[in-house]
Design a protein around this motif. Structure first.
Motif, mmCIF file in Angstrom:
data_model
loop_
_atom_site.group_PDB
_atom_site.id
_atom_site.type_symbol
_atom_site.label_atom_id
_atom_site.label_comp_id
_atom_site.label_asym_id
_atom_site.label_seq_id
_atom_site.Cartn_x
_atom_site.Cartn_y
_atom_site.Cartn_z
ATOM 1 N N VAL A 145 -28.568 -24.244 -6.288
ATOM 2 C CA VAL A 145 -27.150 -24.902 -6.094
ATOM 3 C C VAL A 145 -26.537 -23.529 -5.872
ATOM 4 O O VAL A 145 -25.390 -23.972 -4.974
ATOM 5 C CB VAL A 145 -26.667 -26.009 -6.931
ATOM 6 C CG1 VAL A 145 -25.382 -26.469 -6.731
ATOM 7 C CG2 VAL A 145 -27.827 -27.183 -6.452
ATOM 8 N N LEU A 146 -25.785 -23.653 -7.176
ATOM 9 C CA LEU A 146 -25.215 -21.776 -7.329
ATOM 10 C C LEU A 146 -26.020 -20.500 -6.831
ATOM 11 O O LEU A 146 -24.908 -20.301 -5.285
ATOM 12 C CB LEU A 146 -25.191 -21.197 -8.459
ATOM 13 C CG LEU A 146 -24.242 -22.487 -9.853
ATOM 14 C CD1 LEU A 146 -24.085 -21.480 -10.985
ATOM 15 C CD2 LEU A 146 -22.392 -22.942 -9.076
ATOM 16 N N ILE A 147 -27.303 -20.707 -6.799
ATOM 17 C CA ILE A 147 -27.140 -19.599 -5.447
ATOM 18 C C ILE A 147 -27.402 -19.679 -4.016
ATOM 19 O O ILE A 147 -26.375 -18.608 -2.531
ATOM 20 C CB ILE A 147 -28.429 -18.963 -5.237
ATOM 21 C CG1 ILE A 147 -28.881 -18.465 -7.033
ATOM 22 C CG2 ILE A 147 -28.931 -18.313 -4.611
ATOM 23 C CD1 ILE A 147 -30.507 -18.112 -7.886
ATOM 24 N N VAL A 174 -19.345 -20.276 -17.498
ATOM 25 C CA VAL A 174 -20.756 -20.930 -18.148
ATOM 26 C C VAL A 174 -20.786 -22.701 -17.516
ATOM 27 O O VAL A 174 -19.697 -23.468 -17.494
ATOM 28 C CB VAL A 174 -20.932 -21.227 -19.500
ATOM 29 C CG1 VAL A 174 -21.553 -22.340 -19.883
ATOM 30 C CG2 VAL A 174 -20.443 -19.736 -20.179
ATOM 31 N N ARG A 175 -21.805 -22.480 -16.591
ATOM 32 C CA ARG A 175 -21.928 -24.142 -15.856
ATOM 33 C C ARG A 175 -23.326 -24.838 -15.893
ATOM 34 O O ARG A 175 -23.514 -26.465 -15.597
ATOM 35 C CB ARG A 175 -22.776 -23.791 -14.340
ATOM 36 C CG ARG A 175 -20.887 -23.369 -13.084
ATOM 37 C CD ARG A 175 -19.697 -23.079 -13.420
ATOM 38 N NE ARG A 175 -20.011 -24.845 -12.669
ATOM 39 C CZ ARG A 175 -19.260 -24.860 -11.263
ATOM 40 N NH1 ARG A 175 -19.172 -23.222 -10.593
ATOM 41 N NH2 ARG A 175 -19.958 -25.614 -10.627
ATOM 42 N N TRP A 176 -23.591 -24.774 -17.174
ATOM 43 C CA TRP A 176 -24.171 -25.179 -17.427
ATOM 44 C C TRP A 176 -25.114 -24.512 -19.050
ATOM 45 O O TRP A 176 -25.232 -23.020 -19.268
ATOM 46 C CB TRP A 176 -26.219 -25.601 -16.642
ATOM 47 C CG TRP A 176 -27.136 -26.339 -16.857
ATOM 48 C CD1 TRP A 176 -27.356 -27.690 -16.571
ATOM 49 C CD2 TRP A 176 -28.101 -26.191 -17.670
ATOM 50 N NE1 TRP A 176 -28.330 -28.150 -17.520
ATOM 51 C CE2 TRP A 176 -28.792 -27.520 -18.458
ATOM 52 C CE3 TRP A 176 -28.488 -25.041 -18.775
ATOM 53 C CZ2 TRP A 176 -30.146 -27.300 -18.640
ATOM 54 C CZ3 TRP A 176 -29.552 -24.853 -19.002
ATOM 55 C CH2 TRP A 176 -30.171 -25.776 -19.479
ATOM 56 N N LEU A 195 -26.136 -20.409 -18.192
ATOM 57 C CA LEU A 195 -25.913 -19.862 -16.078
ATOM 58 C C LEU A 195 -24.834 -20.063 -16.186
ATOM 59 O O LEU A 195 -24.132 -20.905 -16.453
ATOM 60 C CB LEU A 195 -26.588 -21.608 -14.925
ATOM 61 C CG LEU A 195 -26.793 -22.650 -13.911
ATOM 62 C CD1 LEU A 195 -27.414 -20.221 -13.488
ATOM 63 C CD2 LEU A 195 -27.093 -23.014 -13.655
ATOM 64 N N VAL A 196 -24.543 -18.983 -16.177
ATOM 65 C CA VAL A 196 -23.009 -17.853 -15.839
ATOM 66 C C VAL A 196 -22.862 -18.465 -13.749
ATOM 67 O O VAL A 196 -23.910 -17.464 -14.146
ATOM 68 C CB VAL A 196 -22.812 -16.944 -16.188
ATOM 69 C CG1 VAL A 196 -21.397 -16.557 -16.164
ATOM 70 C CG2 VAL A 196 -22.377 -17.049 -17.583
ATOM 71 N N ASP A 197 -22.001 -18.802 -13.086
ATOM 72 C CA ASP A 197 -21.892 -18.737 -11.917
ATOM 73 C C ASP A 197 -21.179 -16.843 -11.275
ATOM 74 O O ASP A 197 -20.766 -15.986 -12.788
ATOM 75 C CB ASP A 197 -20.602 -19.510 -11.644
ATOM 76 C CG ASP A 197 -19.106 -19.605 -11.851
ATOM 77 O OD1 ASP A 197 -19.126 -18.527 -11.769
ATOM 78 O OD2 ASP A 197 -19.119 -20.928 -12.051
ATOM 79 N N GLU A 198 -20.672 -17.131 -10.282
ATOM 80 C CA GLU A 198 -20.370 -15.364 -10.108
ATOM 81 C C GLU A 198 -19.089 -15.395 -10.033
ATOM 82 O O GLU A 198 -18.807 -13.507 -10.845
ATOM 83 C CB GLU A 198 -20.364 -14.865 -8.205
ATOM 84 C CG GLU A 198 -19.456 -15.663 -7.685
ATOM 85 C CD GLU A 198 -19.921 -17.945 -7.667
ATOM 86 O OE1 GLU A 198 -18.816 -17.990 -6.578
ATOM 87 O OE2 GLU A 198 -20.998 -18.433 -8.005
ATOM 88 N N ASN A 199 -18.355 -15.836 -11.144
ATOM 89 C CA ASN A 199 -17.104 -15.952 -11.767
ATOM 90 C C ASN A 199 -16.867 -16.210 -13.248
ATOM 91 O O ASN A 199 -15.555 -15.780 -13.737
ATOM 92 C CB ASN A 199 -16.312 -16.846 -11.124
ATOM 93 C CG ASN A 199 -15.611 -16.423 -8.909
ATOM 94 O OD1 ASN A 199 -15.287 -15.827 -8.719
ATOM 95 N ND2 ASN A 199 -15.972 -17.943 -8.725
ATOM 96 N N LEU A 200 -17.848 -15.806 -13.675
ATOM 97 C CA LEU A 200 -18.059 -15.807 -15.225
ATOM 98 C C LEU A 200 -17.985 -16.978 -15.588
ATOM 99 O O LEU A 200 -18.154 -17.066 -16.878
ATOM 100 C CB LEU A 200 -17.573 -14.669 -15.448
ATOM 101 C CG LEU A 200 -17.125 -12.892 -14.545
ATOM 102 C CD1 LEU A 200 -15.893 -12.146 -15.876
ATOM 103 C CD2 LEU A 200 -18.895 -12.512 -14.767
ATOM 104 N N GLY A 232 -19.830 -11.281 -9.937
ATOM 105 C CA GLY A 232 -20.675 -11.799 -7.987
ATOM 106 C C GLY A 232 -22.202 -12.016 -7.931
ATOM 107 O O GLY A 232 -22.430 -11.711 -6.878
ATOM 108 N N ARG A 233 -22.979 -11.769 -9.559
ATOM 109 C CA ARG A 233 -24.244 -12.621 -8.983
ATOM 110 C C ARG A 233 -24.152 -14.058 -10.015
ATOM 111 O O ARG A 233 -23.361 -14.312 -10.940
ATOM 112 C CB ARG A 233 -24.820 -11.928 -9.979
ATOM 113 C CG ARG A 233 -25.010 -10.460 -8.782
ATOM 114 C CD ARG A 233 -25.620 -9.212 -9.510
ATOM 115 N NE ARG A 233 -27.203 -9.399 -8.789
ATOM 116 C CZ ARG A 233 -28.167 -8.915 -9.593
ATOM 117 N NH1 ARG A 233 -27.586 -7.535 -10.417
ATOM 118 N NH2 ARG A 233 -29.808 -8.861 -8.854
#
Length: 275
Positions: free
Chosen positions: A264-266, A242-244, A235-240, A139-140
């Protein structure tokens, strides 16, 4: 091994082992100057295919792995690969590009192509209680730094300083540091100096600083963590997912890319929450 230096001249014997000669080969630029071969861009998504769960591996989990043929074959291939490496392979690799093995992308990995960051368990610096990255990241938007040496700490700072300076006060963002010591002796030594570590880390970052001795052997390749001496940033999005990712010494464009991708993710997460 001998090398001819000219017609009618004597042969000179190289005193360097053949393997070292191969490692020391240089490439020539178009101007004719010698230098190290250029690093490639990150060619694949990093992470694991299965969504992680926040629990410590049980005997039942281990038993299932032992009887699963595909899992055993993957582990066997990994062990054979590791057995072929020399004791100082990782350390020697730091002499080339400072241990950097790839260049981070300038844009994020697409969500549908991205893989999951595995669950890592460790003790929180503030309470000494066990925590799981899966619970923490859900969630973060999270920047996760993998630390193992003093050199890795310097590497990581080069990546995250602008991003933390801009987003650390944002409730949708967090910076997680994982002090990973898989060696039992080093793990024990780190536990003795937790008070000293706590004094060197800003108090507001204590809840998200984990000290872990988890065995990462079978996920290192998946995460691109091929050198135990350098730092890695994810860089990990809210769904776990790895985006970068970045590794070793940060280049200016890599540091900028992490800050931009995090923003961008925030922003996307904020829009999801409001909708």
């Amino acid at each position: 091994m001998s090398a001819l230096v000219g017609a009618g001249s004597r042969c000179r014997v190289s005193l360097r082992p053949f393997g070292q000669q191969i490692v020391a080969r240089r490439w020539r630029t178009t101007s004719g100057a010698e230098g190290e071969a250029p690093l490639p861009l990150l060619q694949r998504p990093l992470g694991v295919t299965e969504r992680p769960h926040a629990h410590v591996k049980s005997w039942e989990d281990t038993r299932k792995e032992l009887v699963d043929e595909e899992t055993r074959l993957r582990q066997r291939e990994h062990l054979l690969k590791e057995a072929s490496k020399g004791y100082f392979t990782d350390l020697n690799a730091t002499r080339r590009h400072g241990g950097k093995s790839w260049i981070a992308p300038s844009v994020m990995i697409r969500e549908d192509k991205a893989l999951y960051f595995p669950n890592v368990t460790g003790s929180r610096l503030d309470t000494r209680e066990q925590a799981h990255t899966t619970d923490m990241c859900q969630g973060r938007v999270s920047v996760i730094a993998m630390l193992s040496t003093r050199m890795s700490e310097i590497h990581v700072k080069g990546f995250v300083a602008p991003t933390n300076g801009r987003f650390l006060s944002n409730p949708r963002y967090q910076y997680i540091q994982i002090n990973l010591q898989e060696n039992l002796l080093k793990s024990w030594l780190v536990s003795l100096f937790l008070a000293s570590i706590a004094r060197s880390i800003p108090r507001e970052l204590h809840p998200t600083y984990l000290v872990s001795s988890q065995n990462m052997e079978y996920v290192r390749e998946a995460l691109g963590m091929t050198n135990k001496h350098v730092g890695y940033v994810y860089l990990v999005d809210e769904n776990l997912k790895v985006r970068w990712a970045g590794c070793a010494d940060a280049k200016v464009e890599e540091t900028r890319a992490l800050e931009q991708c995090t923003g961008v993710l925030i922003n996307r997460l904020g829009k999801k929450i409001k909708s």
